[in-house]
Structure formats: C-alpha cells, structure tokens
Design a protein around this motif. Structure first.
Motif, short mmCIF file in Angstrom:
data_model
loop_
_atom_site.label_atom_id
_atom_site.label_comp_id
_atom_site.label_asym_id
_atom_site.label_seq_id
_atom_site.Cartn_x
_atom_site.Cartn_y
_atom_site.Cartn_z
N PHE A 53 68.49 40.96 38.08
CA PHE A 53 67.40 40.53 37.29
C PHE A 53 66.83 41.81 36.52
N GLU A 54 67.10 41.99 35.23
CA GLU A 54 66.79 43.06 34.64
C GLU A 54 65.69 42.78 33.59
N TYR A 55 65.25 43.85 32.76
CA TYR A 55 64.08 43.67 31.88
C TYR A 55 64.45 42.96 30.60
N LYS A 67 56.80 48.20 39.31
CA LYS A 67 57.89 49.23 38.99
C LYS A 67 58.03 49.49 37.65
N LEU A 68 57.26 48.67 36.97
CA LEU A 68 57.02 49.13 35.40
C LEU A 68 55.97 50.21 35.21
N SER A 100 57.69 43.59 40.55
CA SER A 100 58.18 43.66 39.18
C SER A 100 57.06 44.40 38.11
N PHE A 101 56.02 44.06 38.35
CA PHE A 101 55.16 44.58 37.58
C PHE A 101 54.74 45.91 37.94
N VAL A 108 60.74 37.00 37.10
CA VAL A 108 61.25 37.53 38.46
C VAL A 108 60.57 36.62 39.46
N ALA A 150 67.77 39.27 43.01
CA ALA A 150 66.95 40.47 43.09
C ALA A 150 67.57 41.81 42.29
N ILE A 151 68.72 41.93 42.62
CA ILE A 151 69.57 43.05 42.06
C ILE A 151 69.97 43.06 40.49
N PHE A 153 57.93 39.27 32.00
CA PHE A 153 59.05 39.77 32.95
C PHE A 153 58.55 39.51 34.37
N SER A 154 57.46 39.98 34.97
CA SER A 154 57.09 40.03 36.09
C SER A 154 57.09 38.65 36.67
N ARG A 207 62.68 47.03 44.54
CA ARG A 207 63.62 46.07 44.71
C ARG A 207 63.90 45.65 46.06
N LYS A 240 74.71 43.62 33.83
CA LYS A 240 74.62 43.64 35.32
C LYS A 240 75.35 42.62 36.12
N LEU A 278 61.32 43.52 47.39
CA LEU A 278 61.57 42.06 47.05
C LEU A 278 62.68 41.43 47.87
N PHE A 279 63.82 42.04 47.93
CA PHE A 279 64.86 41.11 48.47
C PHE A 279 64.74 41.15 50.05
N GLY A 315 57.52 38.52 44.19
CA GLY A 315 58.42 38.88 43.13
C GLY A 315 57.80 39.40 41.98
N SER A 316 56.59 38.69 41.61
CA SER A 316 55.82 39.16 40.27
C SER A 316 55.08 40.47 40.60
N VAL A 317 54.29 40.67 41.67
CA VAL A 317 53.73 42.15 41.91
C VAL A 317 54.86 43.17 41.68
#
Lengths: 481, 481
Positions: free
Chosen positions: A88-90, B147-148, B144-145, A53, A85-86, A49-50, B160, A98, B163-164, B140-142
């Motif tokens: 893109f979900e899991y 926030k999990l 997203s990772f 994104v 950015a907004i 996922f990461s 988020r 979304k 990121l944006f 983007g990758s970091v």
C-alpha cells in the motif's frame, strides 16, 4: 512545512507530576496537536491515505477474524496482511508499480522454486538438501547483483520479493514435501492481499501520481518565477546597509528570502519528478488525463528545462550576495529596464505554469516577444552606458558618439545625480573612498547581474519549447480566441 | 557507468534457431557478458555484496534444511528468512539502521499486540473481534500518518514493520488463542534473522557507509575541480566555430564535456550524502575512522559548501554556452590571468580533497593566499582593461590615466593585434560585422565569466572553512613540517 523541525511523540502526563509542570506539559501537548492539525490541513490527502491504509488492513484482517472466510482460507491468509502492509503506497501508480513487482516476483520465484524442488526431489534424499542449499545461494547472489544494475534499480523491491519468496517456498516445500501446494497457497494469499490493496487504493478517494506530478510541476514554475522576482527586487532595493552582515551568515541560509529556498528545492526535484512520472505511467487514464498513453515523461523534460533556468536564478542570487557589489546608485540607473525584463520573464513563466495547470494551449507569441524586447531594451541600456560599468568615475569624452536610447535624457540626469552624490560622499567620508579599480570591478558586477538575467531570458526559449512539446503530446486544448 | 544504458537479461540460444542467427545471438551474449564483467570490475564491492547475500540466506535456510536445528526451531524460522532478505543492505550502517527499525518496530508491535489482545480476551467472545478490528484500523491509520511526518521519513520502514507485525500477532494470536506465544516465537525468529544478517554483513568483507561517504566526498571535490578546468579551458580555446551548433543541441547535454556531467551529478548528490551519513552514524568505529562519535554530519556540510561552489561552475558553463559570446581575441587577452586563477583554484580544491582522503591537516595558507592573489591579478587585469570590455571598438582617450599592471606592455601589444585583426576581419567579411552595441554586450559576457570565476574563488573560502571544521571535529592528523 512547519513540521520539518518539529518533534513528535506520545507523552502521557502522569498524575504524580508536580503541579507546576502540568500546565507546561498540557501546553506542549496543545502545540503538538496544533502542529499535527496544520500538517494534516496542509494536504488533506495525508489523512485520506492514513484512513485508507487502516481500512485496507482491517478488510484483510476480517478474512481471519470472521468465521466464514477463515474456514475457507485458514491461516495462510496472514500472507495477505503482509502484502497489504508492504504494497500500500501513497499514490495509485506507486501501488500498482509495487504490486507488479510483488506479483511478478512471486510468480517467477514460485515457478522457479517448483522446478528446482522437483529436480531436487528426483535426485534422492541425500542430494536434495544440497541442491536446495546451492540454489538458494545462487538465487541470493544473482538477484542481489542484478538489483544493483542501473536499469533495474527501480525494480529493487521485485528482486527482494523473488529472493524471499523463493527461499520460503523451497524451504517449506522441503519440509512439507509438497512445494506445489505451498507455492499455490502463497500465491493466492498474495493475490488476495494485492486485490484488496489495489481496490481500496483505487476506488476510495484515489490519490493519483499523475495529478501530483502535474501540480508539482506547476508549483515549480511559480517557485522559480517568485524567486527570480524576489532576488531582483532585493538587488534593486538593497542599499548596502546589511551587506557586511550577509557575508557573515551561513551560506545558503537567507531567512528573509522565503522564495529562494523553494527555488533551491526545485533544483533537487529531479528525483521526485522522475519517481512520480514512473508511478504515473502505471496509472489508468483518470480525471483530466484521459489519453491512454499520456506523455508523463514529457513532464520530466519540462522539469529539466525549468531547472536549467533555475540555475541562472541561483547565479543571480550568488551575485546578490557576493562581496563585491555595484553601488546602489549605479544599480538604480538601470532599475526600470531590469525590473521590466524581470517582471515580463516572471509573467511568462507564470503564464506557462498556468497553461499547464489548465491544460490549455494559449498563444504566447506576444508575451514571448515582449519578454525578448524588454530583455533587448535592458541590453541596449547596458550597451549605451557600458562606459559607466567599465569605470564609474571616469566618464569618457566620446560619450556623444554612443547612440543614446529613447530615454537617454533621463538617464543623463540620473547619471549627473549619481556623479554628484559620489563626489559628495567622497568629500564627506574620505576614508571610505575606494580605489578607482575596485570601483570599476564593483560596477562590472552589475554587468554580471544583467548578463545573467539576459541569459535567463534566453533559456526561457528552451522552456517555452519544452512546454509547447508537452502541450502537443498531451493534446492540451487550444484556447479559442 | 557504461552499464547505464545497457539492457540485461537471460537469453538461452535454442538449438532450433536458424543457423544465421546463432552467431549474432552469441555475439550479443558476449557483449552482455563483457558489460556485466565491466560493471563488476568497476566496483568489486558489488560482487562481494551479492555473494554475502547468497551466504546469509543460505545460512538461515540451513536452520530448516538441517535436521538438528529444525527440531529446535520448527517452521517458525521462516520469519528469519524474510528478515534476512529484507534487512540485508549494501552497507553495514544501512543494515544496522534497517535492523534497528525492524527489531524496535517488532518489539513495540509485539508489546502493543499482547496488551490489546489481553484486553480483548477479557471483554468476552463477542467484543473480542470488534476490539481487535478497531485496533487494527487505528494502528494502520496512525502509523501511516506518522510516517509522512518529515522527521520520521527515514524511519518509514519501521512504521511498516509495526503495522504488519501488529496485525500478524494479534490476528494469529486470536486464532491460536495465545498471542504471547505467537509474539515471542515471532520475535526470536526475527532476532535470529537479524543476527545472521548483521554477522555476515559486518564480519565478512564489510562495506562501510562511512568509507563510501568519505570516498564520495573526495570524488566530488575532484569532479568540481575537473569540471571547472574543463569549462575554462574550453572557454579559452573556443574559436567560435562550433557555436551555432552548440545552441541547437539539446540543452544540458554536451557529449564533449565528460566532467560537466560529473559536476552536475554533484549538485544532485545531497540526498546520497545524507543517506550515507545517516547510515554511517550507525556504524561502530572502523578502519581509519576510530573515534566513537565520528562527525559524519560534517561531511554533509562540506558537501553543501562544495555544492555552493558547483553552482558557480554551472553558471560559468552557462556563459560558455550562451548565445552572446565575447570574441575569441578578447578572451585571449585575459587568458593568462584566467588560466592562472582557474588552475590555482582547482589545485586548492584537489588539495582539500586529498587532505580529506588522507585524513590530514596540512597548512594551506600559502595555497589559499596564492589563489586569492591570482584572483586579484585577474581582477586587476579586468579593471585595467575595463574599457575594452565596455566597448571594444572605442578605446577611450584617457587610457593613460588607468594604472597599467606589470605586464601592461604585452597587454597593449595584444590589444593592438586584436584591433588590427578586428579591422581586417571587418574588411574581409562585411556582412559579419556586428553592430557596435552588440559587440560591447558580447564583451561584457567576458566580464560575466570572470566575475563568476572570482565569485567561485570567494566561495572557496567557505569551503576551506568547512573542511577545516571537519578536520578539527574528526581530529585529522596534523602533517609534521
């Protein structure tokens, strides 16, 4: 999840650090790295996922970074970045959901904004800002009120999109004097962002909400079965030595019962299952789920039936940790029957879970019958020895009039032993002799435990039915015999 | 919530409509309007919130609509609109929390973007887009990772934003050639939006998360107490006539038990309480909560203790609806004791709830003692008549050896009546005679019910303790005697 309590951060060991501190920092860093590694390994989808994104934002940024697309799209493309950015979900389903909110919200807001802007333009330069201002106030209030309405709560984001898109278009349209161009530019840049987000999310190692839901449900079956067995095993093996300690520990926290925690989380899983089912409905047929209208909502119903069983496990657990306890010897009299009923019930649950996992319909009538007969055997044992539960000291004179079960002889032996032990105990330690009445209530707690277990088995019927219904709706394969 | 099942929409009755349909449409419209009216009246904060959102977006739009501020801020102010629309939450605390995420995320992203952009600028025109592209992919990758990671899940929105904001600043900085100006412009427009959102949210009819949490917890106390009473009353009044029907209804759905639903929702309220507590921590001292570090997390703990009691109510409810039932006559023997224990327990719960509501510490030792003594009376009654539960037909010969309670005489009378009735019933309707063993298990279900009730009372101690701890931490007023 071992990362639950862990903290996380970026720490750069400075060179001015005292020599002694350096190894410690390095050590901490190693611990962190190990934790992160474990977290990633636990579910590799997290890494996927990461990286996805990262890829999606890189792709959309290239549209500005590269000269050729920049000349076509110019700076309005920054809206695409925001969209990616907004949106893109899991899971694929959540991204679709979304995206739907965002695209439909933007479209609706765009059309409305153009209509109001044209109306405002026609009413002259004095009235124009007034009309725009009032319309912004109304849109803000109405969308905010609507998103509180229970039916619309899942679309909360859509209402937010309507609000800010409307404001942005009408306000910048007012300043550029061309609301139609503003909204079209905005819409196509949102569309580009949405297409990139959906393409990356769906085409590269897709994470399907349906698959997650499927696995989550199967996991819950195993959790409840494990927790049931753990609770009953502990009840039967408990010799009362740690009893006083247990009542002093913080309620609901039993470090030696790992399965209990999982079962408790099953009770709170309804929101998770529902949100996964909501997302799964947006997904196209994929993998093993090839029907067009796959019955995802049935998963939620099976989850509810499972929770209904889990409540009984919680109650059993309550008896296990209650202050008044049946003496261990009394419990051991019914050990065989309780264990048998428990293990059969757990086996049935695991079998149901496995069937869902394999998407198969196997004939479980033999197993169901065996669960019921073991539950009936337990019931009969309790009935036969009910006088034991009522008052463990006074064995009534008429016990010959009660029908003995097949293994009545061994029970009588156990009983004689139990009586003897009780008497010895009483002689040895007179201050520990409990009153007759307390003893009988204590014995009744065993009756409670077994009643709850029997009720658990009764509730399994609902579960079997729910799983059967799911199998039918989802057209699970019949296993050839 | 009567709006739960309702649908909602905007329907304009066209003039070309067939005459006959018109009244129907008008009628539906009226029904809608009524539902919306009821929904708004149920909690007027909903209307307040909606109007506040309208006001906030209007205020921020005025910065562009009016000539004077527009000349100062120009079009970059549209970021303020986005900020208001995204940041404005229902409660003050949630708005602060989201604002913190947005501002801190933007700041962090801004600083990082400037640093990377300067670095990229220094490495020449060929390497610049490559460095920027790689940095976008990494960010983007970091984020997203991260926030999990369970600890960071509440800050999902912040990641988020990072990121944006990072992408927007670095990409538009690349094209304008001035990343510092871009980020500063963006930051001040976000700041303006944040200030407007927080000012409107906090200064005009503020909706405090703390107040909501406080009310929610008190409501849960009443729900559990009501549900307990409802369940017990039904158990004692149930004459078994609707029993077969109940087992056929969909599990977990009992239309005649409104309180049960509320109690069940208490079980699922942990997420709600936690999110309210998280928001409440962001709020300044307000209203009745005047300490700087008001212990909002204690509310979550009291909620957990309350849930721990609610599990027992669920189990009691399970016995009420289980297939094997103690005969009504047997239940009525213990009616007085069961009712008394129940009502005392419910009274204690309501009293605890009221104390929290009033923010007072009253001395509850008398009430607690009375709850315990009523629970003990029930226990004694069960002990004394344990032989009844064990086997309702065979009254053992030694019942004179069991100590009779004070009201033993009336119990014996009731018992004689019960036996007579049973015999009459048996004569009248021979096919309904149940086997002796079934009968005794059925009687044990009463033992289960009372054990669960007694366990409920035992768990109340934890609750009293949790409430006491909250009272201490939150410095509730001692009631003057």
């Amino acid at each position: 999840m071992n990362g639950k309590e862990g903290s996380f951060g970026i720490k750069i060991s400075s060179n001015n650090d005292v020599e002694g501190k350096l190894p410690e920092t390095r050590n901490k860093f190693k611990v962190w790295m190990y934790k992160i590694w474990e977290f990633a390994k636990e579910d590799t989808n997290r890494v996927t996922f990461s990286l996805k994104v990262g890829l999606a934002v890189l792709l959309v940024s290239l549209l500005i970074l590269l000269q050729a697309p920049y000349q076509v799209f110019s700076t309005s493309i920054i809206w695409s970045i925001l969209t990616v950015a907004i949106m893109f979900e899991y899971t694929v389903g959540a991204t679709f959901h979304k995206g739907f909110n965002r695209v439909l919200g933007s479209l609706f807001a765009g059309v409305l904004a153009i209509a109001v802007a044209e109306l405002a333009l026609m009413s002259g330069p004095v009235a124009e800002p007034i009309i725009i201002g009032i319309s912004i106030f109304i849109i803000g209030s109405v969308t905010s009120f609507m998103k509180l309405w229970p039916t619309f709560v899942p679309y909360e984001y859509g209402f937010r999109v309507i609000l800010f898109t409307y404001c942005l278009i009408i306000v910048s349209g007012y300043r550029t004097g061309n609301p139609i161009r503003t909204s079209i530019e905005r819409l196509y840049s949102i569309a580009i962002g949405a297409i990139i987000a959906i393409a990356v999310n769906t085409l590269i190692f897709p994470i399907w909400a349906g698959e997650q839901l499927h696995k989550e449900l199967v996991k819950s079956f195993n959790s409840v079965a494990d927790s049931l067995e753990e609770c009953v095993n502990k009840y039967l093996s408990n010799d009362g030595s740690d009893h006083s300690e247990v009542t002093n520990t913080l309620m609901d926290e039993f470090p030696d019962e790992p399965q209990y925690k999982k079962c408790r989380s099953t009770l709170n899983s309804s929101a998770k299952l529902e949100s996964l089912a909501l997302s799964a409905k947006w997904e196209p047929p994929h993998g093993r789920f090839r029907h067009l209208f796959y019955p995802w909502s049935e998963y939620v119903k099976v989850g509810a039936a499972l929770r209904y069983c889990a409540y009984e496990v919680m109650a059993l657990h309550g008896v296990l940790h209650s202050e008044i306890q049946a003496p261990y010897n009394l419990r051991s009299i019914f050990k065989t029957e309780i264990s048998e009923a428990t293990h059969k019930a757990a086996e049935l649950m695991r079998c149901l879970g496995k069937d869902i996992y394999d998407m198969k319909q196997t004939i479980k009538s033999t197993l169901v019958r065996s669960v019921h007969s073991s539950s009936e055997r337990l019931q009969r044992a309790i009935e036969t020895h009910a006088y034991l539960l009522a008052s463990s000291y006074q064995i009534p004179d008429h016990n010959s009039s009660i029908p003995l079960p097949i293994n009545g002889l061994s029970k009588s032996n156990q009983l004689a032993e139990f009586k003897k032990e009780k008497e010895e105990e009483g002689e040895m330690n007179s201050q520990r002799i409990l009153s007759v009445s307390w003893e009988s209530t204590a014995a009744l707690s065993l009756a409670t435990f077994t009643s709850l277990l029997i009720e658990f088995v009764a509730r399994l019927d609902h579960l079997v039915e729910a799983v059967h219904h799911l199998s039918q709706m989802a057209k699970f394969q019949h296993e050839s015999l």
